[in-house]
Design a protein around this motif. Structure first.
Motif, PDB file in Angstrom:
ATOM      1  N   GLN A   1       0.737  -1.234  -0.050  1.00  0.00           N
ATOM      2  CA  GLN A   1      -0.068   0.017  -0.232  1.00  0.00           C
ATOM      3  C   GLN A   1       0.893   1.304   0.160  1.00  0.00           C
ATOM      4  O   GLN A   1       0.674   2.114  -0.742  1.00  0.00           O
ATOM      5  CB  GLN A   1      -0.683  -0.084   1.419  1.00  0.00           C
ATOM      6  CG  GLN A   1      -1.961   1.090   1.282  1.00  0.00           C
ATOM      7  CD  GLN A   1      -2.678   1.124   2.641  1.00  0.00           C
ATOM      8  OE1 GLN A   1      -2.200   1.076   3.625  1.00  0.00           O
ATOM      9  NE2 GLN A   1      -4.032   0.754   2.531  1.00  0.00           N
TER      10      GLN A   1
ATOM     11  N   LEU B   1       2.156   2.102  -3.501  1.00  0.00           N
ATOM     12  CA  LEU B   1       0.980   2.683  -4.478  1.00  0.00           C
ATOM     13  C   LEU B   1       0.795   4.154  -3.993  1.00  0.00           C
ATOM     14  O   LEU B   1       0.816   5.089  -4.790  1.00  0.00           O
ATOM     15  CB  LEU B   1      -0.273   2.270  -4.295  1.00  0.00           C
ATOM     16  CG  LEU B   1      -0.184   0.636  -4.994  1.00  0.00           C
ATOM     17  CD1 LEU B   1      -1.521   0.119  -4.493  1.00  0.00           C
ATOM     18  CD2 LEU B   1       0.012   0.546  -6.282  1.00  0.00           C
ATOM     19  N   LEU B   2       0.912   4.534  -2.595  1.00  0.00           N
ATOM     20  CA  LEU B   2       0.734   5.900  -2.207  1.00  0.00           C
ATOM     21  C   LEU B   2       2.237   6.803  -2.302  1.00  0.00           C
ATOM     22  O   LEU B   2       1.845   7.993  -2.726  1.00  0.00           O
ATOM     23  CB  LEU B   2       0.379   5.964  -0.578  1.00  0.00           C
ATOM     24  CG  LEU B   2      -0.706   5.341  -0.342  1.00  0.00           C
ATOM     25  CD1 LEU B   2      -1.052   5.257   1.202  1.00  0.00           C
ATOM     26  CD2 LEU B   2      -1.982   6.268  -0.809  1.00  0.00           C
TER      27      LEU B   2
ATOM     28  N   TYR C   1      -7.812   7.567  -6.542  1.00  0.00           N
ATOM     29  CA  TYR C   1      -6.931   6.649  -6.265  1.00  0.00           C
ATOM     30  C   TYR C   1      -6.676   6.765  -4.831  1.00  0.00           C
ATOM     31  O   TYR C   1      -6.569   5.323  -4.115  1.00  0.00           O
ATOM     32  CB  TYR C   1      -6.042   7.091  -7.438  1.00  0.00           C
ATOM     33  CG  TYR C   1      -4.794   5.936  -7.230  1.00  0.00           C
ATOM     34  CD1 TYR C   1      -4.532   5.080  -8.114  1.00  0.00           C
ATOM     35  CD2 TYR C   1      -3.766   6.042  -6.321  1.00  0.00           C
ATOM     36  CE1 TYR C   1      -3.614   4.080  -8.145  1.00  0.00           C
ATOM     37  CE2 TYR C   1      -2.695   5.127  -6.182  1.00  0.00           C
ATOM     38  CZ  TYR C   1      -2.671   4.361  -7.085  1.00  0.00           C
ATOM     39  OH  TYR C   1      -1.512   3.182  -6.964  1.00  0.00           O
ATOM     40  N   ILE C   2      -6.267   7.605  -4.378  1.00  0.00           N
ATOM     41  CA  ILE C   2      -5.500   7.682  -2.824  1.00  0.00           C
ATOM     42  C   ILE C   2      -6.564   7.068  -1.870  1.00  0.00           C
ATOM     43  O   ILE C   2      -6.227   6.025  -1.180  1.00  0.00           O
ATOM     44  CB  ILE C   2      -4.955   8.765  -2.592  1.00  0.00           C
ATOM     45  CG1 ILE C   2      -3.675   9.441  -3.310  1.00  0.00           C
ATOM     46  CG2 ILE C   2      -4.771   8.940  -0.959  1.00  0.00           C
ATOM     47  CD1 ILE C   2      -3.524  10.810  -3.129  1.00  0.00           C
TER      48      ILE C   2
ATOM     49  N   LYS D   1      -9.277   5.049  -2.446  1.00  0.00           N
ATOM     50  CA  LYS D   1      -9.309   3.491  -2.922  1.00  0.00           C
ATOM     51  C   LYS D   1      -8.175   2.729  -1.980  1.00  0.00           C
ATOM     52  O   LYS D   1      -8.301   1.900  -1.545  1.00  0.00           O
ATOM     53  CB  LYS D   1      -9.609   3.231  -4.031  1.00  0.00           C
ATOM     54  CG  LYS D   1     -10.796   3.756  -4.801  1.00  0.00           C
ATOM     55  CD  LYS D   1     -12.128   3.254  -3.988  1.00  0.00           C
ATOM     56  CE  LYS D   1     -13.358   3.812  -4.804  1.00  0.00           C
ATOM     57  NZ  LYS D   1     -14.620   3.220  -3.906  1.00  0.00           N
ATOM     58  N   VAL D   2      -6.947   3.324  -2.237  1.00  0.00           N
ATOM     59  CA  VAL D   2      -5.846   2.491  -1.897  1.00  0.00           C
ATOM     60  C   VAL D   2      -5.657   2.561  -0.206  1.00  0.00           C
ATOM     61  O   VAL D   2      -5.174   1.422   0.304  1.00  0.00           O
ATOM     62  CB  VAL D   2      -4.581   3.322  -2.417  1.00  0.00           C
ATOM     63  CG1 VAL D   2      -3.120   2.822  -1.650  1.00  0.00           C
ATOM     64  CG2 VAL D   2      -4.477   2.863  -4.026  1.00  0.00           C
TER      65      VAL D   2
ATOM     66  N   TYR E   1      -8.876   0.084   1.090  1.00  0.00           N
ATOM     67  CA  TYR E   1      -8.851  -1.489   0.484  1.00  0.00           C
ATOM     68  C   TYR E   1      -7.491  -2.092   0.424  1.00  0.00           C
ATOM     69  O   TYR E   1      -6.330  -1.208   0.124  1.00  0.00           O
ATOM     70  CB  TYR E   1      -9.572  -1.778  -0.915  1.00  0.00           C
ATOM     71  CG  TYR E   1     -11.002  -1.115  -0.895  1.00  0.00           C
ATOM     72  CD1 TYR E   1     -12.062  -1.870  -0.345  1.00  0.00           C
ATOM     73  CD2 TYR E   1     -11.296   0.031  -1.364  1.00  0.00           C
ATOM     74  CE1 TYR E   1     -13.486  -1.613  -0.350  1.00  0.00           C
ATOM     75  CE2 TYR E   1     -12.634   0.580  -1.325  1.00  0.00           C
ATOM     76  CZ  TYR E   1     -13.736  -0.424  -0.444  1.00  0.00           C
ATOM     77  OH  TYR E   1     -14.931   0.106  -0.758  1.00  0.00           O
TER      78      TYR E   1
ATOM     79  N   PRO F   1      -4.342  -3.505  -1.623  1.00  0.00           N
ATOM     80  CA  PRO F   1      -3.775  -3.159  -2.871  1.00  0.00           C
ATOM     81  C   PRO F   1      -4.510  -3.819  -3.938  1.00  0.00           C
ATOM     82  O   PRO F   1      -4.876  -3.192  -5.192  1.00  0.00           O
ATOM     83  CB  PRO F   1      -2.332  -3.205  -2.788  1.00  0.00           C
ATOM     84  CG  PRO F   1      -2.064  -3.363  -1.456  1.00  0.00           C
ATOM     85  CD  PRO F   1      -3.072  -3.723  -0.510  1.00  0.00           C
TER      86      PRO F   1
ATOM     87  N   ALA G   1      -7.943  -2.448  -4.430  1.00  0.00           N
ATOM     88  CA  ALA G   1      -8.002  -1.286  -4.606  1.00  0.00           C
ATOM     89  C   ALA G   1      -7.707  -0.880  -6.250  1.00  0.00           C
ATOM     90  O   ALA G   1      -8.418  -0.428  -6.855  1.00  0.00           O
ATOM     91  CB  ALA G   1      -7.009  -0.651  -3.894  1.00  0.00           C
ATOM     92  N   LEU G   2      -6.695  -1.753  -6.744  1.00  0.00           N
ATOM     93  CA  LEU G   2      -6.486  -1.418  -8.172  1.00  0.00           C
ATOM     94  C   LEU G   2      -7.280  -2.225  -8.959  1.00  0.00           C
ATOM     95  O   LEU G   2      -7.817  -1.372  -9.826  1.00  0.00           O
ATOM     96  CB  LEU G   2      -4.884  -2.197  -8.437  1.00  0.00           C
ATOM     97  CG  LEU G   2      -3.920  -1.607  -7.658  1.00  0.00           C
ATOM     98  CD1 LEU G   2      -2.368  -2.420  -8.061  1.00  0.00           C
ATOM     99  CD2 LEU G   2      -3.468  -0.295  -8.340  1.00  0.00           C
TER     100      LEU G   2
END
Length: 218
Positions: free
Chosen positions: A94, A97-98, A152-153, A155-156, A159, A161, A164-165
């Motif tokens: 996670q 992604l952030l 996007y942020i 959801k990440v 949830y 990863p 979320a994706l």
């Protein structure tokens, strides 16, 4: 204008499988991580080129050291995404992604917005309404992109990863804002390009007229 053209060319290559699927093409694609490791840094480079184009068209040149920092920033993006997508396993980090948003995509959009806002305030070069509307549309594209990144942020954060994706890539909001951002960019570029061509033509005609007057005096 060349920087803008190259920037648009580099944006959103990672959506090619989604576009083919949306066109009902029967495809089997197993190397998503390889695609993302290349296409996302290229998208980042595209936004950097758009920033350079904004600074050029608003007559706000950058120092050479800034180009060097941008080159290093792009290399950092290549390294970051290369490591993040280095194998075929789903992303489980996670934080990774952030970090993509925190260090690359959000900052470059903030840079673009600040450059556009500064250009809009400069009255000396931006006399026509089409050019001003072009800048407004470009600022709108940045706002749309930041709204997409906020989605996007969220959801990440909410949830895991892998889920979320999946939610992000299948979201109509995410795809719609992506398409809207591209449309705003293209129309904004065209408006400013048209004004730049007209201004250059007028400058050449005035220069030619002065030359003829000077020759007549001689």
């Amino acid at each position: 204008m060349l920087a803008w053209a190259l920037g648009l060319f580099l944006l959103d290559w990672f959506q090619i499988p989604t576009a083919l699927f949306g066109a009902r093409k029967q495809i089997v694609y197993s190397q998503f991580n390889v695609l993302f490791s290349v296409s996302i840094p290229l998208s980042f480079l595209g936004f950097l080129l758009i920033y350079l184009g904004i600074r050029a068209v608003t007559h706000a040149p950058l120092k050479k050291i800034v180009y060097a920092w941008f080159f290093l920033w792009f290399l950092a993006a290549l390294l970051f995404y290369g490591l993040q997508y280095q194998d075929a396993h789903p992303i489980e980090s996670q934080l990774g992604l952030l970090a993509s948003m925190a260090f690359f995509l959000v900052p470059v959009q903030v840079l673009n917005f600040s450059a556009l806002r500064a250009g809009y305030k400069k009255k000396d070069w931006l006399a026509s309404k089409p050019a001003r509307w072009g800048l407004v549309l470009l600022m709108g594209s940045v706002v749309v992109s930041l709204a997409r990144y906020t989605f996007y942020i969220v959801k990440v954060i909410l949830y895991p990863p892998e889920f979320a994706l999946l939610l992000i890539r299948s979201s109509r909001f995410y795809l719609a804002t992506q398409m809207l951002g591209i449309v705003l960019l293209v129309v904004g570029f065209l408006l400013i390009h048209g004004e730049a061509v007209r201004s250059k033509t007028q400058a050449v005609e005035m220069s030619s007229g002065h030359s003829e007057e000077f020759n007549g005096l001689k």
